[in-house]
Write a protein that holds these residues in place. Structure first.
Motif, PDB file in Angstrom:
ATOM      1  N   UNK A   1      46.338  -8.442 -59.407  1.00 38.53           N
ATOM      2  CA  UNK A   1      47.607  -8.161 -58.738  1.00 38.53           C
ATOM      3  C   UNK A   1      47.387  -7.261 -57.531  1.00 38.53           C
ATOM      4  N   UNK A   2      46.600  -6.213 -57.723  1.00 36.60           N
ATOM      5  CA  UNK A   2      46.296  -5.293 -56.620  1.00 36.60           C
ATOM      6  C   UNK A   2      45.057  -4.484 -56.964  1.00 36.60           C
ATOM      7  N   UNK A   3      44.466  -3.877 -55.944  1.00 34.21           N
ATOM      8  CA  UNK A   3      43.258  -3.094 -56.150  1.00 34.21           C
ATOM      9  C   UNK A   3      42.026  -3.984 -56.174  1.00 34.21           C
ATOM     10  N   UNK A   4      40.889  -3.406 -56.496  1.00 37.52           N
ATOM     11  CA  UNK A   4      39.662  -4.189 -56.650  1.00 37.52           C
ATOM     12  C   UNK A   4      38.752  -3.521 -57.668  1.00 37.52           C
ATOM     13  N   UNK A   5      37.885  -4.321 -58.240  1.00 44.46           N
ATOM     14  CA  UNK A   5      36.957  -3.832 -59.258  1.00 44.46           C
ATOM     15  C   UNK A   5      35.708  -4.696 -59.242  1.00 44.46           C
ATOM     16  N   UNK A   6      34.626  -4.132 -59.701  1.00 43.96           N
ATOM     17  CA  UNK A   6      33.360  -4.855 -59.744  1.00 43.96           C
ATOM     18  C   UNK A   6      33.055  -5.250 -61.181  1.00 43.96           C
TER      19      UNK A   6
ATOM     20  N   UNK B   1      28.271 -17.154 -67.191  1.00 40.26           N
ATOM     21  CA  UNK B   1      28.559 -16.770 -65.820  1.00 40.26           C
ATOM     22  C   UNK B   1      30.024 -16.382 -65.638  1.00 40.26           C
ATOM     23  N   UNK B   2      30.266 -15.518 -64.684  1.00 43.18           N
ATOM     24  CA  UNK B   2      31.622 -15.146 -64.296  1.00 43.18           C
ATOM     25  C   UNK B   2      32.065 -16.123 -63.210  1.00 43.18           C
ATOM     26  N   UNK B   3      33.066 -16.918 -63.482  1.00 48.68           N
ATOM     27  CA  UNK B   3      33.555 -17.908 -62.523  1.00 48.68           C
ATOM     28  C   UNK B   3      34.787 -17.351 -61.822  1.00 48.68           C
ATOM     29  N   UNK B   4      34.900 -17.586 -60.527  1.00 47.25           N
ATOM     30  CA  UNK B   4      36.050 -17.056 -59.805  1.00 47.25           C
ATOM     31  C   UNK B   4      36.416 -17.951 -58.636  1.00 47.25           C
ATOM     32  N   UNK B   5      37.679 -17.873 -58.248  1.00 47.57           N
ATOM     33  CA  UNK B   5      38.152 -18.549 -57.042  1.00 47.57           C
ATOM     34  C   UNK B   5      39.076 -17.597 -56.286  1.00 47.57           C
ATOM     35  N   UNK B   6      39.161 -17.812 -54.987  1.00 52.80           N
ATOM     36  CA  UNK B   6      40.225 -17.227 -54.187  1.00 52.80           C
ATOM     37  C   UNK B   6      41.181 -18.379 -53.919  1.00 52.80           C
ATOM     38  N   UNK B   7      42.276 -18.480 -54.652  1.00 47.89           N
ATOM     39  CA  UNK B   7      43.096 -19.699 -54.634  1.00 47.89           C
ATOM     40  C   UNK B   7      43.739 -19.979 -53.285  1.00 47.89           C
ATOM     41  N   UNK B   8      43.921 -21.269 -53.009  1.00 42.56           N
ATOM     42  CA  UNK B   8      44.582 -21.681 -51.777  1.00 42.56           C
ATOM     43  C   UNK B   8      46.063 -21.312 -51.808  1.00 42.56           C
ATOM     44  N   UNK B   9      46.645 -21.313 -53.012  1.00 42.25           N
ATOM     45  CA  UNK B   9      48.060 -20.958 -53.169  1.00 42.25           C
ATOM     46  C   UNK B   9      48.176 -19.878 -54.242  1.00 42.25           C
ATOM     47  N   UNK B  10      47.881 -18.634 -53.887  1.00 42.53           N
ATOM     48  CA  UNK B  10      47.890 -17.561 -54.890  1.00 42.53           C
ATOM     49  C   UNK B  10      49.242 -17.379 -55.560  1.00 42.53           C
ATOM     50  N   UNK B  11      50.338 -17.689 -54.843  1.00 47.79           N
ATOM     51  CA  UNK B  11      51.655 -17.551 -55.436  1.00 47.79           C
ATOM     52  C   UNK B  11      51.841 -18.415 -56.664  1.00 47.79           C
ATOM     53  N   UNK B  12      51.177 -19.588 -56.668  1.00 43.72           N
ATOM     54  CA  UNK B  12      51.265 -20.481 -57.825  1.00 43.72           C
ATOM     55  C   UNK B  12      50.672 -19.805 -59.056  1.00 43.72           C
ATOM     56  N   UNK B  13      49.515 -19.186 -58.894  1.00 39.44           N
ATOM     57  CA  UNK B  13      48.858 -18.533 -60.024  1.00 39.44           C
ATOM     58  C   UNK B  13      49.638 -17.311 -60.492  1.00 39.44           C
ATOM     59  N   UNK B  14      50.112 -16.527 -59.555  1.00 42.37           N
ATOM     60  CA  UNK B  14      50.886 -15.343 -59.932  1.00 42.37           C
ATOM     61  C   UNK B  14      52.130 -15.746 -60.713  1.00 42.37           C
ATOM     62  N   UNK B  15      52.764 -16.854 -60.300  1.00 43.63           N
ATOM     63  CA  UNK B  15      53.949 -17.341 -61.001  1.00 43.63           C
ATOM     64  C   UNK B  15      53.623 -17.751 -62.429  1.00 43.63           C
TER      65      UNK B  15
END
Length: 275
Positions: free
Chosen positions: A47-52, A113-127
């Motif tokens: 949602x906000x911030x960052x972490x490693x 493995x840690x899998x991750x994406x930076x989504x094209x439509x982040x609002x969809x995921x947040x919803x």
């Protein structure tokens, strides 16, 4: 045609949801609750911030809108190194173990493995995460089923984007003629040499590129399509094992039975009678 719609079929069977919550990790802190393993699968939405996220073999920095998938085998710690709190949603869940130890997702589901994406439509995921949390906290009748329906949608969206992001588009275009030919002729006899000629490259090069893109061999992909067709035919109840084998391109019923049991986990007759 969009790349993700042209990738091989994949599936995940979610058995149960353990926990859905919104959490915060405070600045300049280390969280080691999963340092010896998660024991369950998980999605995280930042949602906000960052972490490693730090595992034995990799480091990944999660930032706003990152979506992360963590397998049950993943061992890691999380460090927040800034003055900003790390706010995130987490969904922990279990999946039914895959009987078929092949396919484009198997290595990700069974790996660490840690899998991750930076989504094209982040609002969809947040919803979706917001709905998941609301359903889970509300605990209304049928909330488990309702939560699962949202989680299935989330899982499909994530892996559609993730798998597409792993594919080299140039390599994909090179082997697309082979993939298309297999899909249109999977009940027929197909050789790697035929497919290499269609792609205009050497047989060795074609096999390597196909494996890199689709995480299976050309013949493995053909067998996957035959098995999907075989399962459909058997479940209709209209065809014998022998008839199913023939309709799927197998001239030897015993060979078909061996392949089916190896891929699906049970012999075709047992599969037919148990569904």
């Amino acid at each position: 045609m969009m790349l993700q719609t042209a990738l091989p079929e994949y599936d995940i069977d979610i058995s149960d949801i353990i926990l859905i919550h919104r959490d915060v990790y405070y600045p300049h802190s280390t969280y080691s609750g999963y340092s010896s393993g998660r024991k369950s699968y998980g999605f995280v939405y930042v949602i906000s911030g960052n972490a490693e996220y730090i595992s034995e073999n990799e480091r990944f920095t999660a930032t706003k809108d990152s979506v992360i998938f963590l397998s049950s085998n993943t061992c890691y710690t999380v460090e927040t190194r800034t003055d900003e709190p790390f706010h995130h949603y987490t969904v922990n869940f279990n999946i039914v173990p895959q009987k078929e130890k092949n396919g484009i997702l198997y290595e990700y589901l069974s790996g660490d493995k840690i899998l991750s994406i930076t989504p094209k439509t982040p609002g969809l995921y947040e919803s979706v995460f917001t709905k998941l949390l609301s359903v889970w906290k509300g605990k209304k009748s049928g909330f488990h089923l309702n939560a699962k329906s949202h989680l299935f949608n989330l899982t499909n969206e994530f892996f559609s984007e993730f798998v597409a992001s792993q594919v080299n588009s140039h390599d994909y275009e090179k082997v697309m003629p082979a993939k298309k030919y297999i899909e249109e002729n999977y009940t027929s006899t197909i050789t790697n040499n035929m497919l290499a000629n269609l792609c205009g490259i050497s047989e060795t090069h074609m096999r390597r590129l196909f494996g890199d893109v689709f995480k299976t061999s050309p013949i493995g992909y053909q067998i996957d399509l035959r098995m999907m067709k075989a399962k459909d035919l058997l479940l209709t109840g209209l065809y014998t094992v022998g008839e199913t084998a023939e309709m799927c391109g197998f001239s030897d019923q015993n060979y078909f039975t061996r392949i089916f049991k190896n891929r699906v986990g049970v012999p075709p007759l047992k599969y037919k009678n148990s569904h």
